[in-house]
Design a protein around this motif. Structure first.
Motif, PDB file in Angstrom:
ATOM      1  N   LYS A 170     -14.899  -9.503   7.507  1.00  0.00           N
ATOM      2  CA  LYS A 170     -16.336  -9.122   7.313  1.00  0.00           C
ATOM      3  C   LYS A 170     -16.652  -8.044   8.227  1.00  0.00           C
ATOM      4  CE  LYS A 170     -19.958 -11.261   5.859  1.00  0.00           C
ATOM      5  NZ  LYS A 170     -20.588 -12.630   5.664  1.00  0.00           N
ATOM      6  N   ALA A 171     -17.837  -7.180   8.008  1.00  0.00           N
ATOM      7  CA  ALA A 171     -17.873  -6.401   9.141  1.00  0.00           C
ATOM      8  C   ALA A 171     -18.441  -6.713  10.399  1.00  0.00           C
ATOM      9  CB  ALA A 171     -18.967  -5.425   8.975  1.00  0.00           C
ATOM     10  N   ALA A 172     -19.370  -7.937  10.291  1.00  0.00           N
ATOM     11  CA  ALA A 172     -20.331  -8.298  11.352  1.00  0.00           C
ATOM     12  C   ALA A 172     -19.294  -9.916  12.162  1.00  0.00           C
ATOM     13  CB  ALA A 172     -21.354  -9.648  10.689  1.00  0.00           C
ATOM     14  N   HIS A 173     -17.960  -9.502  11.933  1.00  0.00           N
ATOM     15  CA  HIS A 173     -17.025 -10.370  12.398  1.00  0.00           C
ATOM     16  C   HIS A 173     -15.946  -9.120  12.697  1.00  0.00           C
ATOM     17  CE1 HIS A 173     -13.900 -13.541  13.102  1.00  0.00           C
ATOM     18  NE2 HIS A 173     -13.304 -12.593  13.173  1.00  0.00           N
ATOM     19  N   ASP A 174     -15.368  -8.622  12.242  1.00  0.00           N
ATOM     20  CA  ASP A 174     -14.129  -7.320  12.747  1.00  0.00           C
ATOM     21  C   ASP A 174     -14.965  -6.153  14.038  1.00  0.00           C
ATOM     22  OD1 ASP A 174     -13.176  -8.630  10.982  1.00  0.00           O
ATOM     23  OD2 ASP A 174     -12.541  -7.525   9.379  1.00  0.00           O
ATOM     24  N   HIS A 233     -11.915  -4.816  23.613  1.00  0.00           N
ATOM     25  CA  HIS A 233     -12.173  -3.861  24.792  1.00  0.00           C
ATOM     26  C   HIS A 233     -12.893  -3.571  25.230  1.00  0.00           C
ATOM     27  CE1 HIS A 233      -9.752  -1.360  20.381  1.00  0.00           C
ATOM     28  NE2 HIS A 233      -9.703  -0.503  21.139  1.00  0.00           N
ATOM     29  N   GLY A 234     -12.755  -4.651  25.828  1.00  0.00           N
ATOM     30  CA  GLY A 234     -13.334  -5.484  26.917  1.00  0.00           C
ATOM     31  C   GLY A 234     -15.097  -5.714  27.261  1.00  0.00           C
ATOM     32  N   TYR A 235     -15.534  -5.651  26.032  1.00  0.00           N
ATOM     33  CA  TYR A 235     -17.316  -5.711  26.178  1.00  0.00           C
ATOM     34  C   TYR A 235     -17.001  -7.449  26.317  1.00  0.00           C
ATOM     35  CZ  TYR A 235     -18.207  -1.451  24.382  1.00  0.00           C
ATOM     36  OH  TYR A 235     -18.083   0.105  24.344  1.00  0.00           O
ATOM     37  N   ASP A 236     -18.625  -7.855  26.787  1.00  0.00           N
ATOM     38  CA  ASP A 236     -18.966  -9.307  27.232  1.00  0.00           C
ATOM     39  C   ASP A 236     -19.423  -9.455  25.122  1.00  0.00           C
ATOM     40  OD1 ASP A 236     -19.959 -12.145  27.513  1.00  0.00           O
ATOM     41  OD2 ASP A 236     -21.213 -11.032  28.218  1.00  0.00           O
ATOM     42  N   VAL A 237     -18.800  -9.990  24.370  1.00  0.00           N
ATOM     43  CA  VAL A 237     -20.033 -10.146  22.972  1.00  0.00           C
ATOM     44  C   VAL A 237     -20.595 -11.506  22.612  1.00  0.00           C
ATOM     45  CG1 VAL A 237     -19.750 -10.848  20.311  1.00  0.00           C
ATOM     46  CG2 VAL A 237     -18.347  -8.725  22.312  1.00  0.00           C
ATOM     47  N   ILE A 238     -21.676 -11.601  22.846  1.00  0.00           N
ATOM     48  CA  ILE A 238     -22.727 -13.060  22.308  1.00  0.00           C
ATOM     49  C   ILE A 238     -22.835 -12.656  21.175  1.00  0.00           C
ATOM     50  CG2 ILE A 238     -24.812 -14.145  23.370  1.00  0.00           C
ATOM     51  CD1 ILE A 238     -24.810 -11.685  26.320  1.00  0.00           C
ATOM     52  N   MET A 246     -20.997   1.044  15.109  1.00  0.00           N
ATOM     53  CA  MET A 246     -20.614   0.590  17.191  1.00  0.00           C
ATOM     54  C   MET A 246     -18.542   1.164  17.695  1.00  0.00           C
ATOM     55  SD  MET A 246     -22.604  -1.541  20.020  1.00  0.00           S
ATOM     56  CE  MET A 246     -21.996  -0.825  21.281  1.00  0.00           C
ATOM     57  N   LYS A 247     -18.169   0.204  16.879  1.00  0.00           N
ATOM     58  CA  LYS A 247     -16.735   0.142  16.812  1.00  0.00           C
ATOM     59  C   LYS A 247     -16.584   2.259  16.337  1.00  0.00           C
ATOM     60  CE  LYS A 247     -12.305  -1.640  13.528  1.00  0.00           C
ATOM     61  NZ  LYS A 247     -11.936  -2.280  13.007  1.00  0.00           N
ATOM     62  N   VAL A 248     -16.906   2.502  14.835  1.00  0.00           N
ATOM     63  CA  VAL A 248     -16.521   3.853  14.844  1.00  0.00           C
ATOM     64  C   VAL A 248     -16.912   4.896  15.773  1.00  0.00           C
ATOM     65  CG1 VAL A 248     -17.598   5.249  12.775  1.00  0.00           C
ATOM     66  CG2 VAL A 248     -16.641   3.468  12.161  1.00  0.00           C
ATOM     67  N   GLU A 249     -18.059   5.036  16.490  1.00  0.00           N
ATOM     68  CA  GLU A 249     -18.266   4.822  17.032  1.00  0.00           C
ATOM     69  C   GLU A 249     -17.694   5.157  18.339  1.00  0.00           C
ATOM     70  OE1 GLU A 249     -20.322   7.927  16.870  1.00  0.00           O
ATOM     71  OE2 GLU A 249     -20.861   7.756  14.833  1.00  0.00           O
ATOM     72  N   HIS A 250     -17.435   4.144  19.075  1.00  0.00           N
ATOM     73  CA  HIS A 250     -16.361   3.659  20.085  1.00  0.00           C
ATOM     74  C   HIS A 250     -14.941   4.150  20.243  1.00  0.00           C
ATOM     75  CE1 HIS A 250     -14.081   1.359  22.493  1.00  0.00           C
ATOM     76  NE2 HIS A 250     -14.313   1.284  23.463  1.00  0.00           N
ATOM     77  N   ARG A 251     -14.640   4.190  18.930  1.00  0.00           N
ATOM     78  CA  ARG A 251     -13.066   4.792  18.601  1.00  0.00           C
ATOM     79  C   ARG A 251     -13.312   6.311  18.889  1.00  0.00           C
ATOM     80  NH1 ARG A 251     -10.449   1.969  13.615  1.00  0.00           N
ATOM     81  NH2 ARG A 251      -9.534   0.529  14.526  1.00  0.00           N
ATOM     82  N   ARG A 252     -14.662   6.651  18.080  1.00  0.00           N
ATOM     83  CA  ARG A 252     -14.623   8.275  17.856  1.00  0.00           C
ATOM     84  C   ARG A 252     -14.923   9.100  19.320  1.00  0.00           C
ATOM     85  NH1 ARG A 252     -18.266  12.129  17.844  1.00  0.00           N
ATOM     86  NH2 ARG A 252     -20.342  10.345  17.633  1.00  0.00           N
ATOM     87  N   TYR A 305     -13.495  -6.015  16.990  1.00  0.00           N
ATOM     88  CA  TYR A 305     -12.865  -5.131  17.977  1.00  0.00           C
ATOM     89  C   TYR A 305     -13.406  -5.229  19.220  1.00  0.00           C
ATOM     90  CZ  TYR A 305     -12.523   0.217  18.981  1.00  0.00           C
ATOM     91  OH  TYR A 305     -12.615   1.623  19.450  1.00  0.00           O
ATOM     92  N   LEU A 306     -14.790  -5.128  19.030  1.00  0.00           N
ATOM     93  CA  LEU A 306     -15.887  -4.780  20.632  1.00  0.00           C
ATOM     94  C   LEU A 306     -14.949  -5.898  21.923  1.00  0.00           C
ATOM     95  CD1 LEU A 306     -19.179  -4.530  19.164  1.00  0.00           C
ATOM     96  CD2 LEU A 306     -18.107  -2.438  20.479  1.00  0.00           C
ATOM     97  N   ARG A 307     -14.424  -7.704  21.419  1.00  0.00           N
ATOM     98  CA  ARG A 307     -14.232  -8.595  22.984  1.00  0.00           C
ATOM     99  C   ARG A 307     -12.586  -7.278  23.071  1.00  0.00           C
ATOM    100  NH1 ARG A 307     -12.877 -12.398  20.384  1.00  0.00           N
ATOM    101  NH2 ARG A 307     -12.830 -13.652  23.130  1.00  0.00           N
TER     102      ARG A 307
END
Length: 138
Positions: free
Chosen positions: A29-33, A41-46, A127-133, A37-39
């Motif tokens: 699910k996008a709300a998991h994946d 790439h170094g994000y603190d995901v809460i 957020m993932k798409v924009e981060h990658r781009r 991805y953010l984790r």
């Protein structure tokens, strides 16, 4: 006006602490994946999900108001009709700098309220798409 220029998006992507409202325990699910991805790439995901005890081995908070840690960005994976209440909770905090709603999620009135309170708002973008781009990372 919601943020849509690359420079401003990159500035928001520089924030580290991301509360994901609607973070899912279900891989695929996008709300998991996207948070995974953010984790990676170094994000603190809460994770914020009242129906999950934990996500990614981290205790999930029932609501944004229950998050004790610092939050820079509130990333919303909930239906558009729930954005207004999430923005209300966000505005009760003094640490949030931006609200980011995922693809297909938008509430222009709630976005305007957040902007009037000094927050930056991104709507209807992944957020993932924009981060990658913008970072050329995958």
């Amino acid at each position: 006006m919601p943020v849509d220029d690359d420079e401003a998006l990159a500035e928001i992507l520089d924030y580290e602490h991301v509360a994901v409202v609607g973070c899912s325990t279900t891989p695929g699910k996008a709300a998991h994946d996207v948070p995974a991805y953010l984790r990676e790439h170094g994000y603190d995901v809460i994770p914020v999900n009242p129906y999950a005890d934990e996500v990614f081995g981290r205790e999930a908070d029932d609501s944004l108001s229950g998050v004790d840690e610092q939050v820079d960005v509130v990333n919303v994976f909930r239906p558009s009709e729930e954005v207004a209440a999430i923005v209300d909770e966000t505005l009760e905090r003094d640490d949030v700098k931006a609200v980011w709603t995922q693809l297909g999620v938008r509430d222009d009135d709630a976005a305007a309220r957040a902007e009037d309170a000094g927050l930056r708002v991104v709507q209807d973008k992944c957020m993932k798409v924009e981060h990658r781009r913008l970072t050329n990372r995958g």
